[in-house]
Design an enzyme around this catalytic site. Structure first.
Site, short mmCIF file in Angstrom:
data_model
loop_
_atom_site.label_atom_id
_atom_site.label_comp_id
_atom_site.label_asym_id
_atom_site.label_seq_id
_atom_site.Cartn_x
_atom_site.Cartn_y
_atom_site.Cartn_z
N THR A 261 0.85 -1.19 0.00
CA THR A 261 0.00 0.00 0.00
C THR A 261 0.88 1.24 0.00
OG1 THR A 261 -1.83 -1.10 1.14
CG2 THR A 261 -1.77 1.29 1.26
N PHE A 263 1.17 5.19 0.78
CA PHE A 263 0.60 6.22 1.64
C PHE A 263 1.20 7.57 1.26
CE2 PHE A 263 0.43 2.24 3.88
CZ PHE A 263 -0.80 2.25 4.52
#
Length: 365
Positions: A261, A263
């Site tokens: 992921t 960010f």
């Protein structure tokens, strides 16, 4: 045998002496940081400059002769810098909470353990905390390698004036968390964030086909829900298991093993980092309602050889069927060549905004 014991004792004494030298050096560094803090207060200079930390890490990584592992220099130096920075002014970082989320991990990874990490209930609340000055920076998820974009994060940029100042990549490993006395066959409900449930849908279909899937606002909230549900389980991190006193029943639930992921770290415009030579720029645009407008808007990027690495669209929420396009590209908006290209793109847009230029991170870690 006695000779071996004597040699071990001597080596341990050498290690103790080195540890004493390290402690003395850390305190010398802290004393200098306190003088730096006094200078910044007198001159109004910013307390946190991300590029300075990057320069320190890169310099020491390049200078390392070994045998200390080069890969270990970054986390060690980052924690030293984070602890020393707390002597200047504790950096307050809002993140999508509660404690134990992957966003919390990203905040600690980027700012170090000594930052003041403050959980917020929603992505909008993270942006609001930074906008109001209640937090110096915010950390929010923006995309996952297997499930794609986090739309709420992109939507916040439309009406906010915050800048992207950094990106952080986290390897996401999902675990099945349960009470200490429950087995897999007794699970009736599985709690997690919609993204986590989607990333594990294949495993859930194969292993818990009868369990009800219950969406929560975060993976840490899922752990809290499972904590009070005798027939419940959560898909969350191993850290969440420790925080909420749950047992890790299964690991690596995600359908795609290499699951990451991305960010974003957002801050005020005054926190925008300078060019490093290895940068990424993010921008949003709303096109004029003309035939070929998207083609014409993107053509200057192609003609200038600018590498467009990402394009996404979202409804503008202002008029039906109007869309906002989000772009990522290589380069820094302060570079004259890219600045000219962006001006040419903006000429075809009803709205155009640079969301930030920041150091490009290798997503492999």
């Amino acid at each position: 045998m006695a000779g071996d014991d004597d040699e071990l004792a001597r080596l341990r004494a050498e290690l103790d002496a080195v540890d004493d030298e390290i402690l003395a050096a850390l305190n010398r560094r802290a004393a200098i940081v306190e003088r730096v803090a006094a200078h910044k207060r007198a001159t109004g200079a910013p307390y946190y400059v991300a590029d300075r930390e990057r320069q320190i890490i890169e310099r020491l990584t390049a200078a390392n002769p070994g045998p200390f592992p080069t890969a270990a220099i970054r986390p060690v130096v980052q924690e030293i810098v984070s602890a020393c920075r707390s002597l200047e002014k504790g950096v307050r970082v809002a993140y999508l909470g509660p404690e134990g989320t992957f966003t919390h991990q990203a905040a600690k990874l980027h700012f170090g353990a000594s930052c003041r990490a403050v959980p917020a209930g929603t992505i909008a609340a993270v942006f609001a905390e930074v906008t109001r000055g209640q937090a110096d920076f915010g950390v929010v998820p923006v995309e996952n390698s297997s499930e794609g974009i986090v739309s709420h994060t992109l939507d916040e940029f439309v009406d906010r004036d915050l800048q992207i100042v950094a990106e952080v990549f986290v390897q996401v490993s999902h675990c099945l968390l349960v009470h200490h006395d429950i087995d897999e066959g007794a699970i009736a409900r599985v709690y997690s964030h919609p993204q986590a449930l989607a990333q594990c849908r294949g495993w859930l279909r194969a292993n818990l086909p009868r369990a009800a899937l219950v969406e929560t606002t975060s993976t840490a909230d899922a752990a809290r829900a499972a904590q009070t549900d005798a027939a419940g389980a959560a898909i969350a991190s191993e850290l969440a298991a420790k925080l909420y006193d749950l047992r890790v029943l299964r690991r690596q639930l995600q359908d795609v093993a290499d699951n990451r992921t991305r960010f974003l770290v957002v801050g005020p415009p005054s926190a925008a980092p300078p060019p490093t030579g290895r940068d990424k720029t993010s921008a949003l645009l709303v096109l004029r309602d003309k035939p070929g407008a998207l083609y014409e808007a993107l053509k200057p990027l192609s003609e200038a050889g600018v590498n467009l690495t990402k394009i996404e669209s979202r409804p503008s929420r202002r008029r039906p069927w109007e869309y906002v396009f989000f772009l990522d590209m290589d380069g820094h908006a302060a570079d004259p060549a890219l600045r000219d290209v962006l001006d040419a793109v903006a000429a075809w847009c009803e709205q155009f905004k640079v969301l930030g230029s920041y150091p490009k991170v290798n997503s492999d870690g």
